[in-house]
Design an enzyme around this catalytic site. Structure first.
Site, PDB file in Angstrom:
ATOM      1  N   SER A  24       0.830  -1.204   0.000  1.00 33.83           N
ATOM      2  CA  SER A  24       0.000   0.000   0.000  1.00 33.83           C
ATOM      3  C   SER A  24       0.863   1.251   0.000  1.00 33.83           C
ATOM      4  O   SER A  24       2.026   1.245   0.426  1.00 33.83           O
ATOM      5  CB  SER A  24      -0.913   0.009   1.223  1.00 33.83           C
ATOM      6  OG  SER A  24      -0.154   0.237   2.411  1.00 33.83           O
ATOM      7  N   GLU A  83       6.774  -0.139  -5.165  1.00 33.30           N
ATOM      8  CA  GLU A  83       5.647  -0.319  -6.090  1.00 33.30           C
ATOM      9  C   GLU A  83       4.404  -0.342  -5.224  1.00 33.30           C
ATOM     10  O   GLU A  83       4.182  -1.276  -4.452  1.00 33.30           O
ATOM     11  CB  GLU A  83       5.817  -1.621  -6.882  1.00 33.30           C
ATOM     12  CG  GLU A  83       4.983  -1.651  -8.156  1.00 33.30           C
ATOM     13  CD  GLU A  83       3.561  -2.117  -7.917  1.00 33.30           C
ATOM     14  OE1 GLU A  83       2.677  -1.228  -7.849  1.00 33.30           O
ATOM     15  OE2 GLU A  83       3.334  -3.312  -7.803  1.00 33.30           O
ATOM     16  N   LEU A  84       3.572   0.704  -5.356  1.00 36.62           N
ATOM     17  CA  LEU A  84       2.539   0.980  -4.370  1.00 36.62           C
ATOM     18  C   LEU A  84       1.137   0.846  -4.962  1.00 36.62           C
ATOM     19  O   LEU A  84       0.924   0.124  -5.921  1.00 36.62           O
ATOM     20  CB  LEU A  84       2.785   2.366  -3.771  1.00 36.62           C
ATOM     21  CG  LEU A  84       4.231   2.592  -3.268  1.00 36.62           C
ATOM     22  CD1 LEU A  84       4.408   4.005  -2.760  1.00 36.62           C
ATOM     23  CD2 LEU A  84       4.601   1.568  -2.209  1.00 36.62           C
ATOM     24  N   GLU A 102      -7.918   4.083  -3.458  1.00 34.89           N
ATOM     25  CA  GLU A 102      -7.810   2.674  -3.815  1.00 34.89           C
ATOM     26  C   GLU A 102      -8.731   1.866  -2.904  1.00 34.89           C
ATOM     27  O   GLU A 102      -8.602   1.906  -1.679  1.00 34.89           O
ATOM     28  CB  GLU A 102      -6.367   2.189  -3.671  1.00 34.89           C
ATOM     29  CG  GLU A 102      -6.188   0.729  -4.077  1.00 34.89           C
ATOM     30  CD  GLU A 102      -4.740   0.282  -3.998  1.00 34.89           C
ATOM     31  OE1 GLU A 102      -4.292  -0.433  -4.914  1.00 34.89           O
ATOM     32  OE2 GLU A 102      -4.063   0.633  -3.013  1.00 34.89           O
ATOM     33  N   PHE A 118      -9.382  -1.682  -3.271  1.00 28.85           N
ATOM     34  CA  PHE A 118      -8.868  -3.043  -3.136  1.00 28.85           C
ATOM     35  C   PHE A 118     -10.007  -4.014  -2.854  1.00 28.85           C
ATOM     36  O   PHE A 118      -9.937  -4.880  -1.975  1.00 28.85           O
ATOM     37  CB  PHE A 118      -7.790  -3.124  -2.055  1.00 28.85           C
ATOM     38  CG  PHE A 118      -6.534  -3.810  -2.550  1.00 28.85           C
ATOM     39  CD1 PHE A 118      -5.832  -3.293  -3.624  1.00 28.85           C
ATOM     40  CD2 PHE A 118      -6.054  -4.966  -1.954  1.00 28.85           C
ATOM     41  CE1 PHE A 118      -4.676  -3.902  -4.096  1.00 28.85           C
ATOM     42  CE2 PHE A 118      -4.908  -5.597  -2.417  1.00 28.85           C
ATOM     43  CZ  PHE A 118      -4.220  -5.063  -3.490  1.00 28.85           C
TER      44      PHE A 118
END
Length: 508
Positions: free
Chosen positions: A253, A274-275, A402, A404
Site C-alpha cells: 500500500s 511499487e505501491l 484505492e 482493493f
C-alpha cells in the site's frame, strides 16, 4: 467473447501442462519455522496460522521471525553472497533455469495453495505460475549479459563503467498476488549475484514464501542466498534498517510504502517502491460498449479487485453512459461468488474481515453521498458481491481512493478534455486503459495522463515478465520491475574504473 469465455481461455493459456512431481511443500518440514542459512528453524517471533479465507480453516502453522532473526539472516546472506557473486555466470543461470522448470513441474500443487491460502480463482493461480516461471527464465539470461560499458576519456587511459551486485537485497511482498510480486524481485536479484531476504505477508507465507524457498532449494541455490523471514512491521523495519541490506524492493500500500521510504531514506538504503493504484478506464464515444464492458468486468472484478492495477474509475462518454452502466451492472449481478477450491466461480473471498469491512464502508459512504448502487454492495462472510456505483461524487473515497475490492465507480464525461482532466485528477499513477476506435486519439490522450503503464483497447490489469512495470506519484517512486535494464538498474551498483599504462603525473 464473454467474461465467462475469457476466464476459461485465460485459465487454459496460463496453466502450464507438465508432469506433476512429488510433494514440494511438506508441512512437516516447515511448520512453525523460518528458513535461514539453508535450515528450517523455529522463528523467535512464534507461530501463526495460515488460514483459508473461504472457510476460515487453518491450513498449516507457519513460523514468524523477529528482528534478531533478520540480523542473523542478513549476516548469513552477506557471507554467502560473496561466493555466489564470484561463481561463473553459467552456474547462476542454471539455477534460475531450473527454478523456472520446477515452478512448471509443481504448478498443480502450488496453484492449490494459491487458491486456498490467497483466495485466487484457478485461472488467476495459473497466470501467477506462468509469470513466475517466466520471471525465472528471463532472469536466467542476466548472468551472461554484458555488465559494463567502455567510456570515452579525455585522458590517456581506459575508462569503464561496471555493474556490480549490491550485495544483500530485502524483498517485502504483499498478500494479493504473492508469487508474482515476490519473484519479480527475488529472481533478478539472485541472477545478478545478490543474496535475498524475503518477507512475505504473514497471511500468505506458504504461497509467497515457503513455495519460493522450496523451489530454489530444489533448484540447487546454495544455502544463505535466500532467507525467509516472515513477520510484522517490526521485521520489515529491521530489514530496511539493517546496514547489510543495501536495496529494499517493497510492494504494498501507499501508506506502508511511505513508511518504508522514510526509513530507507534515513538509513541511506535504496528503496524500490511499487505501491497502490486507482486506475482509470476511459470509454470514448466511439467505443463498442459490449467489448468495453467485457474488458471492464475483468479489470474491476478479477481477484475480487485485490490487484494494484484494478480498474477503479470508469470514465464513460455521456452518450454511452447508461448503456454501459446497465450492462456492467447486469454482468456483475450474473457473476458467481464463492469458494474457488470447490468449483468454478468468478470471484473468491476477500483476504480477511478487515479488508471486507473497509470495502463495505467505502461503498456505504459513497451511496450516502449520492452514488447510485446499481449492483452488489452486499456480502456473505468474506464473499463480497461485485459492485457497481453510478455517478459517485468525485470526493467519495470509493471513487478517488484505492478500494482493493470488487467495486466499479462509473462517471460520465462529455469531451476528451474532460476525460483527461478526470483521469489525471489523482495522486496515483499506475495503469491506464482507453477503449476507442481511434487509437491515435487515445495515444494523444494518454500522453496527457501521467501513469507508468498505458493499455489502449485493453483493460488495466496486465503483466509480462519482460516488461518494465511500475508507477509514478503515489503509485511508486519511478523504479521498475521486469525487463533486463530495469533489473540491472534495480539490483546492481555502477562502478567507474580507469586504467593507465603508466602512473599519471600531476602538478602538485
Amino acid at each position: 467473447m464473454t467474461t465467462d469465455d475469457a476466464i476459461e481461455q485465460k485459465g487454459s493459456n496460463m496453466t502450464t501442462t507438465t508432469e506433476t512431481r512429488g510433494i514440494l511443500i511438506d508441512e512437516a518440514k516447515f511448520a512453525g519455522k523460518i528458513y535461514i542459512d539453508g535450515e528450517w528453524t523455529p522463528g523467535a517471533g512464534g507461530e501463526i496460522a495460515s488460514t483459508e479465507p473461504a472457510t476460515g480453516k487453518t491450513l498449516a502453522m507457519v513460523g514468524l521471525a523477529s528482528p534478531k532473526d533478520v540480523a542473523r539472516a542478513a549476516e548469513g546472506a552477506e557471507r554467502a553472497q560473496k561466493e555466489w557473486a564470484a561463481a561463473p555466470h553459467s552456474v547462476r543461470a542454471a539455477v534460475l533455469r531450473r527454478a523456472g522448470q520446477l515452478w512448471e513441474e509443481h504448478a498443480e500443487e502450488i496453484s492449490g495453495w494459491n487458491v486456498r491460502e490467497v483466495g485466487a480463482i484457478p485461472p488467476l493461480a495459473g497466470f501467477a505460475l506462468h509469470v513466475t516461471a517466466a520471471e525465472c527464465y528471463e532472469a536466467s539470461a542476466l548472468p551472461s549479459a554484458p555488465r559494463g560499458t567502455v567510456l570515452s576519456s579525455e585522458e590517456p587511459r581506459l575508462s569503464l563503467a561496471e555493474q556490480v551486485p549490491v550485495g544483500v537485497v530485502g524483498v517485502i511482498s504483499p498478500f494479493n498476488v504473492p508469487l508474482i510480486l515476490g519473484i519479480r524481485a527475488v529472481a533478478p536479484a539472485l541472477a545478478l549475484g545478490n543474496a535475498v531476504l524475503l518477507k512475505p505477508d504473514p497471511r500468505t507465507i506458504i504461497t509467497g514464501g515457503v513455495a519460493m524457498v522450496r523451489i530454489f532449494e530444489e533448484a540447487g541455490l546454495p544455502a544463505g542466498l535466500l532467507q525467509l523471514v516472515p513477520g510484522g512491521a517490526d521485521v520489515g523495519e529491521a530489514m530496511v534498517t539493517d546496514p547489510r541490506v543495501r536495496v529494499v524492493a517493497f510492494t504494498g500500500s501507499t501508506r506502508a510504502g511511505r513508511i518504508v521510504g522514510e526509513l530507507a531514506g534515513r538509513h541511506l538504503t535504496r528503496a524500490h517502491l511499487e505501491l497502490g493504484g486507482n486506475s482509470a478506464f476511459v470509454v470514448r464515444h466511439d467505443a463498442d460498449v459490449d467489448k468495453a464492458v467485457n474488458l471492464a468486468t475483468w479489470g474491476s472484478f478479477l481477484h475480487q479487485g485485490q490487484i494494484c492495477m484494478t480498474v477503479g474509475r470508469h470514465l464513460v462518454h455521456e452518450s454511452l453512459f447508461e448503456e454501459y452502466v446497465s450492462k456492467l451492472a447486469a454482468k456483475a449481478e450474473s457473476m458467481h461468488v464463492g469458494d474457488p477450491a470447490t468449483g468454478p466461480v468468478h470471484l473468491g473471498p476477500l483476504i480477511d474481515e478487515v479488508q471486507r469491512d473497509r470495502v463495505h464502508t467505502l461503498v456505504q459512504d459513497a451511496v450516502a453521498q449520492g452514488a447510485v448502487l446499481r449492483a452488489g454492495g452486499t456480502y456473505e462472510g468474506l464473499f463480497y458481491r461485485p459492485t457497481v456505483l453510478a455517478d459517485p461524487p468525485r470526493e467519495a473515497a470509493a471513487y478517488c481512493d484505492e478500494v482493493f475490492g470488487p467495486v466499479a465507480s462509473v462517471v460520465p464525461f462529455s469531451t476528451d478534455e474532460e476525460a483527461i482532466e478526470l483521469a489525471a485528477a489523482t495522486d496515483f499513477g499506475l495503469s491506464l486503459g482507453i477503449v476507442t476506435a481511434d487509437v491515435m486519439a487515445a495515444l494523444e490522450m494518454a500522453r496527457l495522463i501521467p501513469t507508468g503503464i498505458v493499455h489502449i483497447n485493453d483493460q488495466t490489469v496486465n503483466d509480462e515478465a519482460n516488461t518494465p512495470f511500475g508507477g509514478i506519484g503515489a503509485s511508486g517512486t519511478g523504479s521498475r520491475h521486469g525487463g533486463a535494464q530495469a533489473s540491472v538498474d534495480a539490483f546492481t551498483e555502477t562502478r567507474w574504473i580507469t586504467m593507465r599504462r603508466e602512473p599519471g603525473s600531476y602538478p602538485l
